[in-house]
Design a protein around this motif. Structure first.
Motif, PDB file in Angstrom:
ATOM      1  N   TRP A   1      11.677  -2.587  12.869  1.00 36.84           N
ATOM      2  CA  TRP A   1      10.596  -1.684  13.273  1.00 36.84           C
ATOM      3  C   TRP A   1      11.135  -0.272  13.489  1.00 36.84           C
ATOM      4  N   THR A   2      12.318  -0.175  14.096  1.00 30.98           N
ATOM      5  CA  THR A   2      12.932   1.132  14.318  1.00 30.98           C
ATOM      6  C   THR A   2      13.221   1.829  12.996  1.00 30.98           C
ATOM      7  N   LYS A   3      13.741   1.074  12.023  1.00 27.59           N
ATOM      8  CA  LYS A   3      14.059   1.664  10.724  1.00 27.59           C
ATOM      9  C   LYS A   3      12.790   2.087   9.974  1.00 27.59           C
ATOM     10  N   ILE A   4      11.785   1.237   9.953  1.00 29.38           N
ATOM     11  CA  ILE A   4      10.580   1.539   9.197  1.00 29.38           C
ATOM     12  C   ILE A   4       9.849   2.754   9.762  1.00 29.38           C
ATOM     13  N   ARG A   5       9.723   2.822  11.083  1.00 31.96           N
ATOM     14  CA  ARG A   5       8.944   3.924  11.659  1.00 31.96           C
ATOM     15  C   ARG A   5       9.715   5.242  11.686  1.00 31.96           C
ATOM     16  N   SER A   6      11.041   5.189  11.467  1.00 32.36           N
ATOM     17  CA  SER A   6      11.839   6.410  11.502  1.00 32.36           C
ATOM     18  C   SER A   6      11.997   7.054  10.132  1.00 32.36           C
ATOM     19  N   VAL A   7      11.435   6.445   9.097  1.00 34.84           N
ATOM     20  CA  VAL A   7      11.575   6.956   7.733  1.00 34.84           C
ATOM     21  C   VAL A   7      10.332   7.765   7.358  1.00 34.84           C
ATOM     22  N   ARG A   8      10.532   8.941   6.780  1.00 31.81           N
ATOM     23  CA  ARG A   8       9.415   9.817   6.444  1.00 31.81           C
ATOM     24  C   ARG A   8       8.467   9.196   5.436  1.00 31.81           C
ATOM     25  N   SER A   9       9.011   8.415   4.498  1.00 30.73           N
ATOM     26  CA  SER A   9       8.165   7.826   3.459  1.00 30.73           C
ATOM     27  C   SER A   9       7.093   6.922   4.052  1.00 30.73           C
ATOM     28  N   THR A  10       7.366   6.288   5.182  1.00 32.08           N
ATOM     29  CA  THR A  10       6.366   5.436   5.820  1.00 32.08           C
ATOM     30  C   THR A  10       5.177   6.261   6.272  1.00 32.08           C
ATOM     31  N   PHE A  11       5.432   7.364   6.960  1.00 32.56           N
ATOM     32  CA  PHE A  11       4.351   8.217   7.446  1.00 32.56           C
ATOM     33  C   PHE A  11       3.525   8.780   6.299  1.00 32.56           C
ATOM     34  N   TRP A  12       4.195   9.349   5.299  1.00 30.73           N
ATOM     35  CA  TRP A  12       3.462   9.990   4.209  1.00 30.73           C
ATOM     36  C   TRP A  12       2.709   8.979   3.348  1.00 30.73           C
ATOM     37  N   SER A  13       3.285   7.822   3.127  1.00 36.52           N
ATOM     38  CA  SER A  13       2.594   6.801   2.323  1.00 36.52           C
ATOM     39  C   SER A  13       1.336   6.305   3.028  1.00 36.52           C
ATOM     40  N   LEU A  14       1.433   6.051   4.329  1.00 35.02           N
ATOM     41  CA  LEU A  14       0.267   5.569   5.071  1.00 35.02           C
ATOM     42  C   LEU A  14      -0.781   6.667   5.216  1.00 35.02           C
ATOM     43  N   LEU A  15      -0.332   7.918   5.348  1.00 35.16           N
ATOM     44  CA  LEU A  15      -1.287   9.026   5.402  1.00 35.16           C
ATOM     45  C   LEU A  15      -2.037   9.145   4.078  1.00 35.16           C
ATOM     46  N   LEU A  16      -1.324   9.014   2.969  1.00 35.37           N
ATOM     47  CA  LEU A  16      -1.982   9.035   1.660  1.00 35.37           C
ATOM     48  C   LEU A  16      -2.942   7.863   1.500  1.00 35.37           C
ATOM     49  N   LEU A  17      -2.564   6.711   2.027  1.00 34.16           N
ATOM     50  CA  LEU A  17      -3.456   5.553   1.983  1.00 34.16           C
ATOM     51  C   LEU A  17      -4.788   5.879   2.652  1.00 34.16           C
ATOM     52  N   ILE A  18      -4.725   6.528   3.804  1.00 27.52           N
ATOM     53  CA  ILE A  18      -5.940   6.885   4.541  1.00 27.52           C
ATOM     54  C   ILE A  18      -6.773   7.901   3.766  1.00 27.52           C
ATOM     55  N   VAL A  19      -6.122   8.985   3.314  1.00 26.58           N
ATOM     56  CA  VAL A  19      -6.846  10.068   2.649  1.00 26.58           C
ATOM     57  C   VAL A  19      -7.477   9.598   1.342  1.00 26.58           C
ATOM     58  N   ILE A  20      -6.695   8.893   0.531  1.00 25.68           N
ATOM     59  CA  ILE A  20      -7.207   8.445  -0.773  1.00 25.68           C
ATOM     60  C   ILE A  20      -8.323   7.425  -0.600  1.00 25.68           C
ATOM     61  N   THR A  21      -8.174   6.515   0.351  1.00 24.83           N
ATOM     62  CA  THR A  21      -9.200   5.483   0.549  1.00 24.83           C
ATOM     63  C   THR A  21     -10.534   6.108   0.933  1.00 24.83           C
ATOM     64  N   PHE A  22     -10.545   6.963   1.944  1.00 22.02           N
ATOM     65  CA  PHE A  22     -11.791   7.578   2.367  1.00 22.02           C
ATOM     66  C   PHE A  22     -12.349   8.505   1.289  1.00 22.02           C
ATOM     67  N   GLY A  23     -11.457   9.258   0.640  1.00 23.10           N
ATOM     68  CA  GLY A  23     -11.902  10.191  -0.388  1.00 23.10           C
ATOM     69  C   GLY A  23     -12.568   9.503  -1.559  1.00 23.10           C
ATOM     70  N   PHE A  24     -11.933   8.451  -2.072  1.00 21.27           N
ATOM     71  CA  PHE A  24     -12.493   7.770  -3.239  1.00 21.27           C
ATOM     72  C   PHE A  24     -13.681   6.882  -2.876  1.00 21.27           C
ATOM     73  N   THR A  25     -13.716   6.373  -1.656  1.00 26.38           N
ATOM     74  CA  THR A  25     -14.909   5.641  -1.236  1.00 26.38           C
ATOM     75  C   THR A  25     -16.119   6.548  -1.272  1.00 26.38           C
ATOM     76  N   ALA A  26     -16.009   7.728  -0.667  1.00 20.92           N
ATOM     77  CA  ALA A  26     -17.123   8.682  -0.662  1.00 20.92           C
ATOM     78  C   ALA A  26     -17.454   9.148  -2.078  1.00 20.92           C
ATOM     79  N   LEU A  27     -16.421   9.418  -2.887  1.00 23.05           N
ATOM     80  CA  LEU A  27     -16.640   9.930  -4.241  1.00 23.05           C
ATOM     81  C   LEU A  27     -17.323   8.905  -5.133  1.00 23.05           C
ATOM     82  N   PHE A  28     -16.756   7.709  -5.234  1.00 32.66           N
ATOM     83  CA  PHE A  28     -17.278   6.718  -6.167  1.00 32.66           C
ATOM     84  C   PHE A  28     -18.638   6.166  -5.739  1.00 32.66           C
ATOM     85  N   ILE A  29     -18.804   5.938  -4.437  1.00 36.38           N
ATOM     86  CA  ILE A  29     -20.097   5.440  -3.992  1.00 36.38           C
ATOM     87  C   ILE A  29     -21.155   6.537  -4.116  1.00 36.38           C
TER      88      ILE A  29
END
Length: 273
Positions: A24-52
């Protein structure tokens, strides 16, 4: 990876608990974890609104079979719209969780601390799968409500409809399993670029290509591809052309992942760091 946590076997706390904390310490301390999960949030909401939104806007111009498909499973349409592309962030993150340790040399410290190796892999899988599942569910519920509000005038759907709650929870299960699937490929390849290419090749290239295979054989090969089978758990109802039920599809995906993790575990035991 930037953080090393050495497991002292003489400590009094259980080994698995210390391994989980270390991972848990290793995963949460890596930048790629934060940016990947942030992209997951942005893309999911963005494409849900767009496609629907596009679905509602083009409703009267759509072919009758397309409208029927949306009406048959509005929840699956909403969830699929958002997560169809955002799932690629989990593919990338799953590979990086393991390959980044090899690229930085962190894996040597990890394996020195846990010579038996397999408990480390199990702890990494458990922590990463739990993280992805929780984040996916935090996104899936508001994404569903957003899409349902936009689609309401054409195809009303609510959380209490049959299969809807299971589909929303299923999105988290699918993404968690996709993360483990990606991690297994990363552990086998041990190279970030190669692992990411392999996972995306499975999800975006190989599975669609199997649709070109002729007849019933092609239909069955396509249905049993990992991502094609796994995403069915995010549908509220089995589609007319689906050969597998949602739970059967998830079972097939789980089997694929288990086989790859078994190969990864074997290679981890046999190869040098």
């Amino acid at each position: 990876m930037t953080t090393a946590t050495v497991i002292d076997d003489r400590a009094h706390s259980p080994l698995i608990g210390r391994l989980l904390l270390a991972e848990w310490t290793k995963i949460r301390s890596v930048r790629s974890t934060f940016w990947s999960l942030l992209l997951l949030i942005v893309i999911t909401f963005g494409f849900t609104a767009l496609f629907i939104g596009l679905t509602v806007g083009q409703w009267n111009k759509m072919e009758a079979p397309q409208r029927a498909q949306v009406l048959a499973d509005p929840a699956g349409t909403i969830l699929g719209s958002g997560f169809q592309l955002s799932q690629l962030t989990i593919c990338v993150l799953g590979v990086l969780v393991i390959t980044s340790e090899y690229s930085t040399g962190m894996i040597r410290s990890t394996l020195l601390a846990v010579p038996t190796r397999l408990p480390m892999l199990a702890a990494k899988c458990g922590v990463f799968a739990a993280l992805v599942f929780v984040v996916a569910e935090v996104i899936a519920f508001p994404s569903f409500f957003l899409g349902a509000a936009i689609l309401h005038a054409k195809a009303a759907v609510s959380l209490g409809d049959p299969g809807v709650l299971r589909a929303i929870i299923g999105v988290g299960l699918y993404l968690a399993m996709l993360g483990l699937f990606s991690m297994a490929i990363g552990a086998i390849v041990r190279h970030s670029a190669g692992g990411i290419t392999g996972v995306i090749g499975f999800v975006l290239v190989l599975a669609p290509l199997t649709q070109l295979l002729p007849g019933s054989f092609g239909d069955h090969v396509h249905a049993y591809m990992p991502s094609e089978a796994g995403h069915l758990i995010g549908q509220a109802h089995q589609g007319a052309k689906d050969l597998l039920t949602p739970w059967q599809g998830f079972g097939v995906f789980t089997l694929w992942t288990a086989v790859l993790l078994a190969i990864a575990a074997y290679l981890l035991k046999r190869r040098d760091a």
